[in-house]
Design an enzyme around this catalytic site. Structure first.
Site, PDB file in Angstrom:
ATOM      1  N   GLY A  95       0.805  -1.212   0.000  1.00 20.98           N
ATOM      2  CA  GLY A  95       0.000   0.000   0.000  1.00 20.98           C
ATOM      3  C   GLY A  95       0.838   1.261   0.000  1.00 20.98           C
ATOM      4  O   GLY A  95       1.993   1.284  -0.415  1.00 20.98           O
ATOM      5  N   ASP A 124       4.063 -16.356  -6.281  1.00 23.97           N
ATOM      6  CA  ASP A 124       2.984 -17.254  -6.709  1.00 23.97           C
ATOM      7  C   ASP A 124       3.009 -17.534  -8.213  1.00 23.97           C
ATOM      8  O   ASP A 124       2.257 -18.390  -8.682  1.00 23.97           O
ATOM      9  CB  ASP A 124       1.619 -16.658  -6.345  1.00 23.97           C
ATOM     10  N   MET A 180      10.026 -18.907   5.496  1.00 26.37           N
ATOM     11  CA  MET A 180      11.366 -19.435   5.216  1.00 26.37           C
ATOM     12  C   MET A 180      11.652 -19.378   3.719  1.00 26.37           C
ATOM     13  O   MET A 180      12.759 -19.070   3.289  1.00 26.37           O
ATOM     14  CB  MET A 180      11.461 -20.882   5.714  1.00 26.37           C
TER      15      MET A 180
END
Length: 522
Positions: A206, A261, A418
């Site tokens: 943000g 991702d 991790m």
């Protein structure tokens, strides 16, 4: 916009903020690299538009904006690489101005030529004098492996390839632009940072204020902005570009795709993905050792993937120790015939242990309304998801406690932070270098409003609007997912009603169109 002669019959689509009608024909020709655009096709400069010329061959060029589209009579300079001894042994280091990369690599002989992107690389003419360049770099969003490598290679690329000595690091993400948090970056400062995880500039979610950011860019005299971030960050980068263009500033705005991702569309992969898959192997291996060492042992590993299950899928395929992989794109259910709990019981009876990999966004429809297990890991503006790993672990335990026929030993592992915090591996380091250098080449050549990334193995300049169309997802009718199912021998876990509905829809499609629309492709 026509490429080639009349016989070429090429369809070209470009998305870039249209130029003022005062832009010279010469500059338009430079902008479009041999593609001629008449002034009658120019659009209002206040709004970006698609410009499409339709022809039979179906070639579509998704071009990127260029500074000369809204700043007329820009001076050009010879590319400094021509005097760079490192490149003297390269037979052809300039990218041909007409080179494009096809988005769809598998086609039939009579298929349309499809969408193409401008190939990334050095240009013979640059639109910045090296001494006038004042670049800045900012990292936004969550951490992922490779951030420091990209920072290092942008700084070193600008310095060693183009002789640029003024590079500023914006600290703390987008708010750093207007909170005056900066650090000078030189090759000496960034020399060893690729060996560390995280970002030396810091990052945040943000804090994006387009007007304030561009005010800061303008006040500091910055004319090249390199923005490292994921889906949301690239969307905000597009807003910065639009404001820069609206003000008529000679500022190149370049995005570098960062999301662990791997959910950024169009490109093959984003930075950090290879490292994430490799590091996930450690967690999976630990879960396998724990499960195999206990009677009816179950190892549950939760991996990143809010909306896209790429890490879980690739980590499962790489491991070969996983018995079940659950991702957001493939629904599953717990109870009843063909459900997950029945499969777990069956697999334990067959081999005495099992490993389950679940992406963080999988099964969220099953556990909505469970505020007690909502995980709040950071200040992300993303929707907060309940911890599906904890929920699934408890459901499995409850199931076997009720049955009282089989005692289980379950271990739950969540390696998220991790994985995010480690340095990038060798594969990602090379990839980050290529991305960073391609970004620098594009900015120096005057391109702006684009994200750099590989399409079918070749780095391209991709307009922001395509990057911001939505997250990339795993296609469960694709052969890669079929390979995973073959590897794990897990069922599809579709609800019987859904299977019946799919069969009816498939039959209807075959009846109306005479073909099966569920065709599997890579």
């Amino acid at each position: 916009m026509i490429i080639g002669g009349p016989s070429s019959q090429i369809k070209v689509k470009t998305l870039w903020c249209a130029a003022e009608t005062s832009v010279s024909h010469e500059n338009l020709t430079k902008l479009n690299c041999g593609i001629t655009v008449s002034n009658s096709t120019m659009l209002d400069s206040a709004t970006p538009h698609d410009k499409i010329t339709t022809a039979a061959s179906g070639f579509v060029l998704e071009d990127v904006p260029h500074l000369s589209a809204y700043i007329p009579h820009l001076q050009t300079y010879p590319d400094p690489l021509q005097d760079n001894p490192s490149y003297s042994v390269v037979a052809q280091y300039y990218v041909n101005v007409d080179d494009t990369i096809a988005q769809q690599i598998v086609v039939h002989k009579n298929s349309p030529r499809g969408t193409h992107f401008r190939r990334a690389g050095p240009a013979q003419k640059v639109y910045f004098d090296s001494e006038e360049v004042h670049a800045c770099i900012v990292t936004c969003g969550g951490l992922c492996p490779g951030l420091n490598t990209v920072i290092r290679e942008i700084v070193c690329g600008l310095y060693h390839m183009y002789g640029v000595h003024k590079v500023l690091g914006i600290q703390g993400g987008y708010p750093g632009f207007y909170s005056r948090n900066t650090v000078p970056l030189t090759p000496k400062v960034v020399n060893d940072i690729h060996k560390r995880g995280g970002s030396i500039l810091g990052t945040s979610y943000g804090g994006h204020d387009t007007s304030k950011i561009v005010d800061s860019i303008q006040d500091r005299g910055i004319n090249q902005v390199y923005i490292l971030g994921g889906y949301g960050t690239q969307y905000e980068a597009a807003m910065i570009f639009e404001e820069v263009r609206r003000r008529g500033l000679k500022v190149a705005v370049v995005g570098i795709p960062k999301t662990i991702d791997n959910d950024i569309p169009v490109i093959d992969k984003s930075i950090g993905f290879d490292t994430a898959v490799e590091e996930a192997q450690r967690a999976i291996n630990s879960a396998h050792v724990e499960a195999e060492s206990a009677e009816n042992g179950i190892g549950v590993v939760k991996l990143m993937g809010r909306y896209s299950g790429f890490i879980a899928m690739y980590a499962t395929l790489a491991s070969r120790d996983v018995d079940c992989c659950l991702i957001p794109e493939s629904p599953f259910y717990l109870e009843g015939p063909g459900g997950l709990l029945e499969f777990i019981e069956k697999r334990l009876k067959e081999q005495g242990h099992m490993v389950i990999v679940i992406a963080e966004g999988a099964g969220q429809e099953l556990l909505s309304g469970n505020p007690s297990i909502v995980n709040k890991p950071d200040a992300s503006a993303d929707k907060l998801f309940p911890d599906v790993g904890l929920w699934l672990s408890q459901k499995i335990k409850d199931h076997f406690e009720k049955r009282q026929k089989m005692a289980i030993n379950l271990k739950y592992i969540d390696p998220t932070y991790m994985i995010r915090a480690i340095p990038s591996n060798a594969s990602d380091n090379v990839y980050c270098t290529l991305l960073a250098q391609s970004a620098v080449h594009g900015a120096m050549a005057g391109y702006t409003g684009f994200t750099v990334g590989p399409v079918n193995g070749r780095n391209c300049y991709i307009p922001f609007h395509l990057i911001n169309e939505g997250e990339k997802r795993v296609v469960i009718t694709d052969r890669m997912w079929a390979r995973l199912l073959s590897s794990t021998h897990q069922p599809c876990f579709l609800n019987p009603k859904e299977i019946t509905g799919e069969r009816e829809e498939r039959t209807e499609n075959q009846t109306t169109d005479g073909q099966n629309h569920s065709e599997i492709a890579d």
